[in-house]
Design a protein around this motif. Structure first.
Motif, PDB file in Angstrom:
ATOM      1  N   PHE A   1       0.799  -1.233   0.000  1.00 51.93           N
ATOM      2  CA  PHE A   1       0.000   0.000   0.000  1.00 51.93           C
ATOM      3  C   PHE A   1       0.829   1.280   0.000  1.00 51.93           C
ATOM      4  O   PHE A   1       0.290   2.367  -0.167  1.00 51.93           O
TER       5      PHE A   1
ATOM      6  N   GLN B   1      -7.647   7.076  -3.640  1.00 52.81           N
ATOM      7  CA  GLN B   1      -8.213   6.034  -4.507  1.00 52.81           C
ATOM      8  C   GLN B   1      -9.426   5.412  -3.818  1.00 52.81           C
ATOM      9  O   GLN B   1      -9.355   4.981  -2.664  1.00 52.81           O
ATOM     10  N   GLU B   2     -10.534   5.361  -4.536  1.00 53.35           N
ATOM     11  CA  GLU B   2     -11.778   4.871  -3.939  1.00 53.35           C
ATOM     12  C   GLU B   2     -11.769   3.349  -3.772  1.00 53.35           C
ATOM     13  O   GLU B   2     -11.224   2.623  -4.596  1.00 53.35           O
ATOM     14  N   SER B   3     -12.417   2.895  -2.737  1.00 52.25           N
ATOM     15  CA  SER B   3     -12.623   1.460  -2.512  1.00 52.25           C
ATOM     16  C   SER B   3     -13.475   0.870  -3.623  1.00 52.25           C
ATOM     17  O   SER B   3     -14.276   1.573  -4.245  1.00 52.25           O
TER      18      SER B   3
ATOM     19  N   TYR C   1     -18.899  -3.642  -3.300  1.00 53.49           N
ATOM     20  CA  TYR C   1     -19.683  -4.841  -3.623  1.00 53.49           C
ATOM     21  C   TYR C   1     -19.409  -5.344  -5.045  1.00 53.49           C
ATOM     22  O   TYR C   1     -20.331  -5.527  -5.839  1.00 53.49           O
TER      23      TYR C   1
ATOM     24  N   ILE D   1     -10.749  -0.546  -8.893  1.00 54.27           N
ATOM     25  CA  ILE D   1      -9.750  -1.440  -8.286  1.00 54.27           C
ATOM     26  C   ILE D   1     -10.045  -2.896  -8.598  1.00 54.27           C
ATOM     27  O   ILE D   1      -9.168  -3.652  -9.005  1.00 54.27           O
TER      28      ILE D   1
ATOM     29  N   PRO E   1     -12.715 -13.834  -2.016  1.00 54.57           N
ATOM     30  CA  PRO E   1     -11.871 -13.797  -0.818  1.00 54.57           C
ATOM     31  C   PRO E   1     -11.028 -15.059  -0.657  1.00 54.57           C
ATOM     32  O   PRO E   1      -9.956 -15.015  -0.095  1.00 54.57           O
TER      33      PRO E   1
ATOM     34  N   LEU F   1     -17.977  -8.879  -0.406  1.00 52.23           N
ATOM     35  CA  LEU F   1     -17.746  -7.865   0.621  1.00 52.23           C
ATOM     36  C   LEU F   1     -17.850  -6.463   0.044  1.00 52.23           C
ATOM     37  O   LEU F   1     -17.518  -6.239  -1.112  1.00 52.23           O
ATOM     38  N   ILE F   2     -18.251  -5.529   0.888  1.00 45.27           N
ATOM     39  CA  ILE F   2     -18.317  -4.130   0.453  1.00 45.27           C
ATOM     40  C   ILE F   2     -16.946  -3.683  -0.063  1.00 45.27           C
ATOM     41  O   ILE F   2     -16.867  -2.984  -1.070  1.00 45.27           O
ATOM     42  N   SER F   3     -15.863  -4.138   0.574  1.00 47.98           N
ATOM     43  CA  SER F   3     -14.504  -3.782   0.145  1.00 47.98           C
ATOM     44  C   SER F   3     -13.603  -5.008   0.171  1.00 47.98           C
ATOM     45  O   SER F   3     -13.359  -5.564   1.235  1.00 47.98           O
ATOM     46  N   LEU F   4     -13.114  -5.377  -0.982  1.00 45.36           N
ATOM     47  CA  LEU F   4     -12.110  -6.448  -1.037  1.00 45.36           C
ATOM     48  C   LEU F   4     -10.731  -5.875  -1.344  1.00 45.36           C
ATOM     49  O   LEU F   4      -9.762  -6.629  -1.518  1.00 45.36           O
ATOM     50  N   TYR F   5     -10.625  -4.546  -1.411  1.00 45.32           N
ATOM     51  CA  TYR F   5      -9.371  -3.962  -1.889  1.00 45.32           C
ATOM     52  C   TYR F   5      -8.120  -4.307  -1.074  1.00 45.32           C
ATOM     53  O   TYR F   5      -7.034  -4.363  -1.657  1.00 45.32           O
ATOM     54  N   PRO F   6      -8.238  -4.570   0.240  1.00 48.63           N
ATOM     55  CA  PRO F   6      -6.992  -4.937   0.929  1.00 48.63           C
ATOM     56  C   PRO F   6      -6.325  -6.164   0.296  1.00 48.63           C
ATOM     57  O   PRO F   6      -5.101  -6.230   0.202  1.00 48.63           O
ATOM     58  N   TYR F   7      -7.134  -7.106  -0.162  1.00 51.25           N
ATOM     59  CA  TYR F   7      -6.589  -8.295  -0.816  1.00 51.25           C
ATOM     60  C   TYR F   7      -6.243  -8.033  -2.286  1.00 51.25           C
ATOM     61  O   TYR F   7      -5.272  -8.567  -2.808  1.00 51.25           O
TER      62      TYR F   7
ATOM     63  N   VAL G   1      -5.419  -5.110  -3.872  1.00 50.16           N
ATOM     64  CA  VAL G   1      -4.245  -4.249  -4.045  1.00 50.16           C
ATOM     65  C   VAL G   1      -2.966  -5.041  -3.770  1.00 50.16           C
ATOM     66  O   VAL G   1      -1.986  -4.955  -4.523  1.00 50.16           O
TER      67      VAL G   1
END
Lengths: 358, 358
Positions: free
Chosen positions: B29, B36-38, B41, B46, B67, B236-242, B244
């Motif tokens: 990160f 940068q937007e998440s 869903y 991203i 996931p 998930l509402i946000s999967l970006y941690p995975y 990115v």
């Protein structure tokens, strides 16, 4: 310019904590030690400590972190059904399980839901007493999100809890917004949870984290849910991106619920003073409510875009059409509201009212 | 001191890319724009860009980020079963679905698996031709992880693919370690995937990301999988941690597979030169292999702890007992190996051999 674009250019916004962007993650991780080890398939300091912390916060014996509430709740209902040997549960017609999960409960578990209460009302004791079939579990969503976040009285909750225990029906709390109702009930999350056999809470609504959920209950129930978490593919090798952020924003915001609640009441009053605008509920019982306009979606979009440009304050980025001359949107008060000077806030609503009356 | 503790104090390690700690996330990160937007869903730049990138890499029409591989693969098999109207699939007895998912495929989907081949062998064409029942889908895991990462010949894969197409059986690739086999086959990931109707790849094995998976195939198949992803609570509402981190380490490491493969072959030779040690396979066909000791777990732990202390080089943090006088562990060569000076490496194996012979 459309409503979304106009909204994105505003300086202030009435709703929420802030943009859902990568800063949310970066802020949560800034102070974290780089050498801190990841959780590993549900084990390790990061996940175990947070689970213990939330079990304690919710007054339950045990808790487990899930990637999502959808997963956690289906699993909770499945376990209660298996224990009773009856694949029937009851919940509100606008429950998340009924309208947002592509029928996961039915297609994965073959559990049949009994729909309780009219869709525009919250579930009352009479709805439960009046059921003409037995169920394994009743799910109560507090507050009932799809009708503006309404709540039954606390006495009703207590009587439902007592009734269910007498009848051998498990009571599950969809507490996606549990923190947010503690000021209205003047109860702790643990006190409210004590009326339920199992409880789920979320970390990206009032708490403003990235994603993730906790399911809490007795130890054997939680252990069983871990097997299902693995079956679902939810037992990820590393859930720490969600856990660390959940923990960070839980510490930052779980104490602010009074402020959000008071903000929601103030904001709802301002809306209700405008012609042809009303909130549901009229007086909020949490940080959330719905804003209903007795005007066409097209007219309101035009008015709102102009308002955003004039004032730099954004109310919403969307409107849901409900009829030829009606539309609505949802408000969840968070950190953003307090950043707006009160005079500017009053000015927005004066202008809004004037424009509508034109 | 136990083996794990001794391992943690070593300066160099033979296996893997590095510790699974928070630095893995921070590094990914560091250069990301906070604004940068998440993803939301399943939508947004991203997630959509990464899905397109991997669809293209895998030579498939469409791809979706999950996931976990557990979730992605169960769903793939379910869709193929629904299309054929037959709840039967075939896979290896040591498939991840059979031994690591708490019977999710059976308990969630009521799909019956037909086990192909002896558990110590890879699936050959004869195993498939010899099946005495029809199935909707065959899953091939390449390489077969639980037996040291073995592979059938590429010609076998081609003939299996041709056979399945003729028989109306879908072929799914468990490509958890797909990147890792491209050097041995001398084929691109897209070439290998072209033999399959659907393919799953992972981002935390050879790629070394945090978690997450891609499922790829034809557009209508992928669209159907998105409904199941929502049912599972994986949308998930946000999967970006995975996402990115998957993207960051994919760019960093997907080109390094030749190096890891060569490293594995070198390392396996060094092991096989020691008395009472052999690798499975004898010559690796990917970056992975198993190290089998013809000595008791207790004896080997003692020897390894001493070796780690003397050399500062760690081989493994665990050993699996397989008998009174045998044990093994798994090696996956990654970035770490190249950091060890070759003389030091030779020295470790000389000492290891001497100690074993004592």
């Amino acid at each position: 310019m459309n409503l979304l674009e106009a909204f994105k250019q505003t300086k202030f916004q009435l709703s929420g904590h802030g943009n859902r962007n990568i800063k949310v993650l970066k802020d949560a991780f800034e102070q974290m030690d780089e050498q801190q080890e990841s959780d590993m398939y549900g084990s390790g300091k990061i996940i175990e400590e947070f689970q213990d912390k939330l079990a304690s916060y919710l007054g339950k014996e045990s808790a487990v972190f899930f990637p999502s509430g959808t997963m956690a709740q289906q699993i909770a209902l499945r376990i209660w059904c298996d224990r009773k040997g009856l694949k029937k549960v009851a919940y509100h017609p606008l429950s998340h399980l009924e309208i947002h999960e592509e029928d996961g409960l039915k297609k994965i578990h073959h559990i049949e839901p009994v729909l309780l209460a009219d869709k525009n009302s919250v579930i009352e004791l009479e709805d439960i007493v009046g059921m003409d079939e037995d169920v394994s579990c009743i799910l109560l969503e507090l507050p009932q999100r799809e009708i503006g976040g309404q709540l039954p009285s606390y006495e009703t909750l207590e009587s439902i809890s007592t009734y269910c225990r007498e009848k051998g029906i498990k009571l599950h709390l969809d507490g996606a917004r549990l923190y947010e109702i503690t000021p209205y009930y003047k109860k702790t999350a643990a006190e409210i949870s004590s009326l339920f056999d199992s409880v789920y809470v979320s970390f990206y609504k009032g708490i403003g984290g990235i994603a993730g959920a906790i399911l809490a209950g007795e130890k054997d129930f939680i252990e069983e849910s871990k097997s299902w978490k693995r079956r679902y593919g939810g037992d990820l090798i590393s859930l720490y991106p969600y856990i660390v952020s959940a923990d960070y924003y839980f510490d930052k915001r779980s104490q602010n619920m009074d402020e959000y609640y008071e903000g929601a009441k103030t904001l709802a009053r301002l809306f209700n003073e405008c012609e042809g605008i009303s909130t549901l509920p009229l007086e909020p019982v949490s940080n959330m409510f719905h804003v209903h306009f007795n005007h066409s979606k097209e007219k309101m979009e035009q008015i709102l875009i102009q308002l955003y440009e004039e004032t730099g304050i954004g109310l919403t980025h969307y409107l849901n059409k409900t009829g030829e001359h009606s539309c609505y949107y949802e408000v969840s008060v968070g950190d953003r509201l307090a950043a707006i000077p009160i005079e500017e806030l009053r000015n927005v609503f004066n202008l809004l009212n004037e424009e509508i009356k034109k």
